[in-house]
Enzyme design. Structure first.
Site, short mmCIF file in Angstrom:
data_model
loop_
_atom_site.label_atom_id
_atom_site.label_comp_id
_atom_site.label_asym_id
_atom_site.label_seq_id
_atom_site.Cartn_x
_atom_site.Cartn_y
_atom_site.Cartn_z
N THR A 181 18.99 -3.37 -1.06
CA THR A 181 18.61 -4.23 -2.18
C THR A 181 19.00 -3.46 -3.42
OG1 THR A 181 16.69 -5.15 -1.02
CG2 THR A 181 16.55 -5.13 -3.40
N ASP A 212 10.42 -9.21 -0.12
CA ASP A 212 9.60 -8.87 -1.29
C ASP A 212 10.34 -9.05 -2.61
OD1 ASP A 212 11.33 -6.77 -0.48
OD2 ASP A 212 10.20 -5.32 -1.66
N1 ASP Z 1 13.39 -5.31 0.49
C1 ASP Z 1 14.45 -6.08 1.08
C2 ASP Z 1 13.87 -7.17 1.91
O1 ASP Z 1 12.90 -6.93 2.62
C3 ASP Z 1 15.41 -5.31 1.88
C4 ASP Z 1 15.65 -3.88 1.52
O2 ASP Z 1 15.45 -3.49 0.41
O3 ASP Z 1 16.06 -3.08 2.36
O4 ASP Z 1 14.44 -8.24 1.92
#
Ligand code: ASP
Length: 316
Positions: free
Chosen positions: A168, A199
């Site tokens: 992300t 999130d």
């Molecule tokens: N936080 C992101 C999600 O759960 C993915 C990530 O940051 O690795 O969609």
């Protein structure tokens, strides 16, 4: 002036800082930096050419928050529009009485405001990676021939890979007026169940900004940040009187109390209103980047390590 970002924001921080130096707002800087990551086809966790869901469809999540007013805009499960952060910003700026649009509603809104649309969001290479992953769970032909009827539950459990499911981008900026903005954009977990929302578009979970205290943004297993309200926790702990470092560590340690079978990694970056900043991670060796108005280029910082016991029930 200050910008902090997750390490994959490296491609965007220079132009984001140039915007701040030009007198543009923190929100402009966050959008500019994030868009450059969303446009980068070699980043498979954000924007175009991200890893798709289990059906091979790219579903994007993003949010942006204005620390002056706590105004927020977010989109989730949006297909066909690579610049999710810009659509999220328009949710905020078009003064809809809404904060979060998902799925077809988000796509309809994106079309209505003339956001850039792209027919094919995935390269052949990423399609092959997806196909190869599906083959390991044995049902690639079913997904091709009968996508609506294939039972996806077990496939998702076994196809997701905690080592490479996700990624992300986080950008947080403080502009020359002292205003704070935070933005998050992602394609979410690779091979996720269709419709899964992480999130990143959930204000309070993966993203939170409040001029009076500071801001926080997360990457990692979004389900954990949603359950613990991680980004909001950091800001709330500062409001309750903790210094940035203690607030960020406390929010990370809160994640140790999460029960259940599936607990992965978490990373956050955060700053306070005076411009102190921090990055924390449950993984060794993770970095974040920052640049102040008087630096000619960004610098990398090691993230502090917070031990979180990982559990991966689906793979036991
Ligand atoms: N936080 C992101 C999600 O759960 C993915 C990530 O940051 O690795 O969609």
């Amino acid at each position: 002036m200050l910008i902090i970002a997750s390490h994959n924001g490296t491609i965007g921080i220079r132009q984001a800082m140039a915007a701040l130096k030009n007198g543009d707002s923190a929100m402009d800087a966050v959008e500019i930096g994030t868009r450059l990551v969303e446009a980068d086809p070699s980043d498979h966790t954000v924007g175009c050419n991200g890893y798709p869901n289990i059906l091979g469809e790219l579903e994007l999540d993003a949010s942006i928050m204005d620390g002056r007013t706590l105004d927020s805009g977010a989109v989730a499960v949006m297909r066909g529009f690579p610049y999710a952060i810009s659509v999220a910003r328009q949710v905020l700026e078009r003064k809809l009485p809404h904060v979060l649009l998902a799925g077809e509603g988000a796509e309809r809104f994106a079309r209505e405001i003339g956001a850039e649309e792209r027919g094919e969001m995935l390269s052949d290479e990423i399609r092959q990676v997806w196909r190869a992953r599906l083959a390991t769970v044995g049902t690639a032909q079913d997904v091709d021939s009968r996508p609506d009827e294939t039972a996806l539950l077990d496939m998702v459990k076994f196809a997701t890979d905690p080592e490479r499911v996700a990624g992300t981008v986080n950008f947080i900026a403080i502009d020359s007026a002292g205003d704070i903005c935070s933005g998050v954009s992602t394609s979410g977990w690779a091979w996720k169940y269709p419709g899964r929302i992480g999130d990143s578009p959930i204000i309070g979970a993966g993203n939170y900004a409040d001029n009076r205290y500071g801001a926080c943004a997360c990457t990692g297993m979004g389900e954990m940040a949603i359950r613990a309200g991680t980004a909001r926790s950091v800001v709330l702990y500062m409001r309750m009187g903790m210094a940035l470092e203690e607030a960020a560590h406390t929010a990370m340690r809160d994640l140790r109390d999460l029960g259940g079978e599936t607990i992965g990694d978490m990373n956050l970056i955060a700053l306070d209103r005076h411009g102190a900043h921090i990055g924390l991670s449950s993984e060794v060796g993770r970095k974040y980047i920052y640049q102040t108005g008087d630096m000619l280029q960004h610098a990398e910082m090691e993230r502090g390590l917070v031990d979180l016991p990982r559990r991966w029930g689906a793979r036991r």
